[in-house]
Design a protein around this motif. Structure first.
Motif, PDB file in Angstrom:
ATOM      1  N   ILE A  76       0.890  -1.160   0.000  1.00 14.66           N
ATOM      2  CA  ILE A  76       0.000   0.000   0.000  1.00 14.66           C
ATOM      3  C   ILE A  76       0.922   1.202   0.000  1.00 14.66           C
ATOM      4  O   ILE A  76       1.798   1.316   0.863  1.00 14.66           O
ATOM      5  N   GLN A  77       0.745   2.078  -0.981  1.00 14.80           N
ATOM      6  CA  GLN A  77       1.623   3.239  -1.110  1.00 14.80           C
ATOM      7  C   GLN A  77       0.846   4.534  -1.009  1.00 14.80           C
ATOM      8  O   GLN A  77      -0.317   4.615  -1.418  1.00 14.80           O
ATOM      9  N   LYS A  78       1.537   5.524  -0.494  1.00 16.31           N
ATOM     10  CA  LYS A  78       1.050   6.905  -0.504  1.00 16.31           C
ATOM     11  C   LYS A  78       2.066   7.718  -1.306  1.00 16.31           C
ATOM     12  O   LYS A  78       3.249   7.724  -0.974  1.00 16.31           O
ATOM     13  N   ASN A  79       1.596   8.349  -2.373  1.00 14.86           N
ATOM     14  CA  ASN A  79       2.448   9.195  -3.211  1.00 14.86           C
ATOM     15  C   ASN A  79       1.996  10.638  -3.043  1.00 14.86           C
ATOM     16  O   ASN A  79       0.854  10.972  -3.346  1.00 14.86           O
ATOM     17  N   LEU A  80       2.898  11.487  -2.576  1.00 12.94           N
ATOM     18  CA  LEU A  80       2.569  12.893  -2.363  1.00 12.94           C
ATOM     19  C   LEU A  80       2.509  13.649  -3.686  1.00 12.94           C
ATOM     20  O   LEU A  80       3.032  13.177  -4.701  1.00 12.94           O
ATOM     21  N   PRO A  81       1.896  14.833  -3.684  1.00 11.26           N
ATOM     22  CA  PRO A  81       1.925  15.664  -4.898  1.00 11.26           C
ATOM     23  C   PRO A  81       3.365  15.853  -5.373  1.00 11.26           C
ATOM     24  O   PRO A  81       4.296  15.974  -4.564  1.00 11.26           O
ATOM     25  N   ASN A  82       3.541  15.843  -6.682  1.00 11.83           N
ATOM     26  CA  ASN A  82       4.827  15.979  -7.373  1.00 11.83           C
ATOM     27  C   ASN A  82       5.666  14.709  -7.393  1.00 11.83           C
ATOM     28  O   ASN A  82       6.749  14.701  -7.984  1.00 11.83           O
ATOM     29  N   PHE A  83       5.197  13.615  -6.756  1.00 14.58           N
ATOM     30  CA  PHE A  83       5.913  12.345  -6.879  1.00 14.58           C
ATOM     31  C   PHE A  83       5.969  11.969  -8.353  1.00 14.58           C
ATOM     32  O   PHE A  83       4.981  12.062  -9.071  1.00 14.58           O
ATOM     33  N   GLU A  84       7.151  11.536  -8.813  1.00 14.87           N
ATOM     34  CA  GLU A  84       7.306  11.170 -10.217  1.00 14.87           C
ATOM     35  C   GLU A  84       8.066   9.861 -10.364  1.00 14.87           C
ATOM     36  O   GLU A  84       9.077   9.636  -9.697  1.00 14.87           O
ATOM     37  N   LEU A  85       7.556   9.020 -11.234  1.00 16.03           N
ATOM     38  CA  LEU A  85       8.201   7.774 -11.615  1.00 16.03           C
ATOM     39  C   LEU A  85       8.344   7.839 -13.129  1.00 16.03           C
ATOM     40  O   LEU A  85       7.349   7.783 -13.850  1.00 16.03           O
ATOM     41  N   ILE A  86       9.576   8.028 -13.597  1.00 14.91           N
ATOM     42  CA  ILE A  86       9.778   8.213 -15.036  1.00 14.91           C
ATOM     43  C   ILE A  86       9.380   6.948 -15.798  1.00 14.91           C
ATOM     44  O   ILE A  86       9.447   5.847 -15.252  1.00 14.91           O
ATOM     45  N   PRO A  87       8.947   7.081 -17.055  1.00 15.19           N
ATOM     46  CA  PRO A  87       8.568   5.897 -17.830  1.00 15.19           C
ATOM     47  C   PRO A  87       9.707   4.879 -17.869  1.00 15.19           C
ATOM     48  O   PRO A  87      10.865   5.230 -18.099  1.00 15.19           O
ATOM     49  N   HIS A  88       9.349   3.608 -17.590  1.00 15.73           N
ATOM     50  CA  HIS A  88      10.360   2.554 -17.494  1.00 15.73           C
ATOM     51  C   HIS A  88       9.748   1.187 -17.760  1.00 15.73           C
ATOM     52  O   HIS A  88       8.529   1.024 -17.758  1.00 15.73           O
ATOM     53  N   LEU A  89      10.608   0.221 -17.964  1.00 20.07           N
ATOM     54  CA  LEU A  89      10.241  -1.192 -18.002  1.00 20.07           C
ATOM     55  C   LEU A  89      10.577  -1.780 -16.641  1.00 20.07           C
ATOM     56  O   LEU A  89      11.554  -1.362 -16.005  1.00 20.07           O
ATOM     57  N   ASP A  90       9.795  -2.748 -16.174  1.00 21.34           N
ATOM     58  CA  ASP A  90      10.118  -3.401 -14.912  1.00 21.34           C
ATOM     59  C   ASP A  90      11.227  -4.423 -15.130  1.00 21.34           C
ATOM     60  O   ASP A  90      11.529  -4.803 -16.262  1.00 21.34           O
ATOM     61  N   ASN A  91      11.827  -4.877 -14.027  1.00 21.27           N
ATOM     62  CA  ASN A  91      12.904  -5.859 -14.156  1.00 21.27           C
ATOM     63  C   ASN A  91      12.339  -7.207 -14.601  1.00 21.27           C
ATOM     64  O   ASN A  91      11.147  -7.478 -14.489  1.00 21.27           O
ATOM     65  N   LYS A  92      13.212  -8.052 -15.115  1.00 20.97           N
ATOM     66  CA  LYS A  92      12.782  -9.309 -15.740  1.00 20.97           C
ATOM     67  C   LYS A  92      12.227 -10.342 -14.754  1.00 20.97           C
ATOM     68  O   LYS A  92      11.637 -11.329 -15.182  1.00 20.97           O
ATOM     69  N   ASP A  93      12.396 -10.121 -13.449  1.00 22.72           N
ATOM     70  CA  ASP A  93      11.826 -11.039 -12.464  1.00 22.72           C
ATOM     71  C   ASP A  93      10.350 -10.766 -12.198  1.00 22.72           C
ATOM     72  O   ASP A  93       9.667 -11.575 -11.576  1.00 22.72           O
ATOM     73  N   MET A  94       9.862  -9.626 -12.669  1.00 27.90           N
ATOM     74  CA  MET A  94       8.465  -9.257 -12.482  1.00 27.90           C
ATOM     75  C   MET A  94       7.667  -9.676 -13.717  1.00 27.90           C
ATOM     76  O   MET A  94       7.979  -9.278 -14.829  1.00 27.90           O
ATOM     77  N   LEU A  95       6.647 -10.481 -13.499  1.00 26.74           N
ATOM     78  CA  LEU A  95       5.791 -10.914 -14.602  1.00 26.74           C
ATOM     79  C   LEU A  95       4.713  -9.897 -14.911  1.00 26.74           C
ATOM     80  O   LEU A  95       4.292  -9.747 -16.055  1.00 26.74           O
ATOM     81  N   GLY A  96       4.240  -9.211 -13.896  1.00 29.53           N
ATOM     82  CA  GLY A  96       3.171  -8.247 -14.082  1.00 29.53           C
ATOM     83  C   GLY A  96       2.877  -7.495 -12.802  1.00 29.53           C
ATOM     84  O   GLY A  96       3.474  -7.756 -11.756  1.00 29.53           O
ATOM     85  N   VAL A  97       1.923  -6.564 -12.907  1.00 28.72           N
ATOM     86  CA  VAL A  97       1.560  -5.705 -11.782  1.00 28.72           C
ATOM     87  C   VAL A  97       0.059  -5.420 -11.864  1.00 28.72           C
ATOM     88  O   VAL A  97      -0.492  -5.275 -12.953  1.00 28.72           O
ATOM     89  N   ILE A  98      -0.546  -5.321 -10.691  1.00 33.18           N
ATOM     90  CA  ILE A  98      -1.928  -4.842 -10.586  1.00 33.18           C
ATOM     91  C   ILE A  98      -1.891  -3.631  -9.662  1.00 33.18           C
ATOM     92  O   ILE A  98      -1.334  -3.708  -8.562  1.00 33.18           O
ATOM     93  N   ILE A  99      -2.462  -2.520 -10.113  1.00 36.09           N
ATOM     94  CA  ILE A  99      -2.526  -1.302  -9.312  1.00 36.09           C
ATOM     95  C   ILE A  99      -3.997  -0.949  -9.131  1.00 36.09           C
ATOM     96  O   ILE A  99      -4.738  -0.834 -10.113  1.00 36.09           O
ATOM     97  N   ILE A 100      -4.424  -0.789  -7.870  1.00 37.94           N
ATOM     98  CA  ILE A 100      -5.807  -0.437  -7.548  1.00 37.94           C
ATOM     99  C   ILE A 100      -5.814   0.865  -6.752  1.00 37.94           C
ATOM    100  O   ILE A 100      -5.066   1.005  -5.780  1.00 37.94           O
ATOM    101  N   ASN A 101      -6.661   1.808  -7.161  1.00 38.08           N
ATOM    102  CA  ASN A 101      -6.814   3.069  -6.430  1.00 38.08           C
ATOM    103  C   ASN A 101      -7.598   2.833  -5.143  1.00 38.08           C
ATOM    104  O   ASN A 101      -8.702   2.293  -5.180  1.00 38.08           O
ATOM    105  N   LEU A 102      -7.026   3.243  -4.030  1.00 40.48           N
ATOM    106  CA  LEU A 102      -7.696   3.087  -2.744  1.00 40.48           C
ATOM    107  C   LEU A 102      -8.570   4.292  -2.412  1.00 40.48           C
ATOM    108  O   LEU A 102      -9.456   4.202  -1.564  1.00 40.48           O
ATOM    109  N   LEU A 103      -8.297   5.407  -3.049  1.00 37.54           N
ATOM    110  CA  LEU A 103      -9.107   6.625  -2.971  1.00 37.54           C
ATOM    111  C   LEU A 103      -9.128   7.249  -4.355  1.00 37.54           C
ATOM    112  O   LEU A 103      -8.219   7.017  -5.153  1.00 37.54           O
TER     113      LEU A 103
END
Length: 160
Positions: A76-103
């Motif tokens: 569970i993450q909290k990202n403050l205003p101005n948090f930035e994650l530049i466009p990227h590929l995930d590492n090869k050990d990750m098959l996939g991701v699910i992201i759900i908005n909690l608010l």
């Protein structure tokens, strides 16, 4: 509480599907315990809340999109205003991701082709989100351009 992943591609030609948890656990996400990871990124440390949210990510639903053995890690993450994650590929050990908005946040993960041209954005409303497979043909990134914190559950699907 049930994970739902659409069978229809969210963006044509890409391994992206709309996802949701219905109903979302009734937790006070803004007031859980968080540890600061960087100036604008926090991870939840509330063991009970993490367990409740982890239980929502049903492996049988994930099995419909992932071939081969996997394990999951939920944050569970909290990202403050101005948090930035530049466009990227995930590492090869990750098959996939699910992201759900909690608010409701008004901002969400964006997807880019290999030339860094934006091709779409994940849903921004509460209990909705996206599932994507780690693939070579698109990148993902995020910037909280709003004026409020973003709260998300992230289910990272790793090779076993």
């Amino acid at each position: 509480m049930s994970l739902i992943v659409s069978n229809t591609a969210y963006i044509d030609g890409f391994d992206l599907w709309e996802a949701s948890i219905d109903p979302l656990p009734n937790l006070d996400y803004e007031n859980l315990d968080y540890i600061k990871i960087s100036d604008d990124r926090y991870y939840c440390t509330d063991v009970e809340a993490l367990s409740i949210v982890t239980d929502c990510f049903d492996s049988s639903v994930i099995n419909e999109k992932i071939s081969g053995p996997f394990t999951i890690a939920v944050e569970i993450q909290k990202n403050l205003p101005n948090f930035e994650l530049i466009p990227h590929l995930d590492n090869k050990d990750m098959l996939g991701v699910i992201i759900i908005n909690l608010l409701d946040s008004g901002t969400s993960t964006k997807f880019f082709d290999t030339n860094d041209i934006e091709i779409g954005q994940a849903p921004t409303t509460v209990s909705n989100g996206i599932m994507y497979l780690n693939n070579w043909n698109f990148k993902h990134g995020y910037i909280n351009s709003g004026n409020k914190d973003r709260y998300i559950a992230i289910c990272i699907i790793y090779k076993k």
